[in-house]
Design an enzyme around this catalytic site. Sequence first.
Site, PDB file in Angstrom:
ATOM      1  N   GLU A  20      -4.475   4.580   5.729  1.00  0.00           N
ATOM      2  CA  GLU A  20      -4.497   3.208   6.216  1.00  0.00           C
ATOM      3  C   GLU A  20      -3.271   2.892   7.059  1.00  0.00           C
ATOM      4  O   GLU A  20      -3.333   2.107   8.006  1.00  0.00           O
ATOM      5  CB  GLU A  20      -4.569   2.239   5.027  1.00  0.00           C
ATOM      6  CG  GLU A  20      -4.763   0.782   5.422  1.00  0.00           C
ATOM      7  CD  GLU A  20      -4.966  -0.116   4.220  1.00  0.00           C
ATOM      8  OE1 GLU A  20      -5.668  -1.134   4.353  1.00  0.00           O
ATOM      9  OE2 GLU A  20      -4.429   0.192   3.134  1.00  0.00           O
ATOM     10  N   GLY A  78     -11.890  -2.146  -2.680  1.00  0.00           N
ATOM     11  CA  GLY A  78     -11.605  -2.950  -3.865  1.00  0.00           C
ATOM     12  C   GLY A  78     -10.273  -2.570  -4.483  1.00  0.00           C
ATOM     13  O   GLY A  78     -10.224  -1.896  -5.519  1.00  0.00           O
TER      14      GLY A  78
END
Length: 270
Positions: free
Chosen positions: A249, A132
């Site tokens: 990431e 989120g």
Amino acid sequence: MDFRLTPAEERFRSEVHAWLVANLPAGWGTPGFRKPEDAAEKVRFARWWQRRLHEGGWAGLHWPREYGGRGASPLEQLLFAEEYTRVGAPSMIDIGVGPALVGPTLIHHGTEQQKQRFLRKILTGEEMWCQGFSEPNAGSDLAAVRTRAELRGDTFHVSGQKIWTSYARFAEWCILVTRTDFQAPKHKGITFLLVDMTSPGITIRPLVEMTGVAWFNEVFFDDVRVPRENVVGEVNGGWTIVITTLAHERSGSAPHARLQGEMRDVLDLA
């Protein structure tokens, strides 16, 4: 400099290859094998394969051993990624937020209670996570998030909206970037929360692409209650945690191996 693999590294590569060949589903990679197609099927299959990797000792390859990982060296991680790609093993993007992002973030910044509660269930595929982060007006400028988390006693009350949240419909948990101090400079006043996706007040709206696929979602939070113990790091100090998550990431050995596999496929077609 000698770039040849040592005997131990060659044994590691052989062990990876043998395990993958022995444990992939029968017929995997052949024209007759039906791979999962819709989103729910893909997630179920990814959870099964993640559990298989864990049982074989190959989940959390770079995680420390004390948290269930293998403690593999960078070169071992590269060798694993190359062999994984070589045999065409399943992509884990469907549940990758947990093993690739949440786990390493908690290992770096989580409390011991958080590590004990969440890490093993990430490795086994028992619990799936979503990310989120992005909002309608906070994408590349993530520090501009406006999702509000107000601390009342020992509970945060969260209200706001996230967008482009992959796999939110299937996730049990969410790493949520929130604004807890609207008077502070934008890189301050951010708090990183772990949110139970079954909490009252969460609404998920799939975003259907032109292809008919709905990987992405809008997620709305309407006075969602999150216990203070689910803060990662410090209240108003969440930007440091965000940077750790984004670093994981953007890094890793998988892109190198994927590119190698894709180039091999192109050459085979030439």
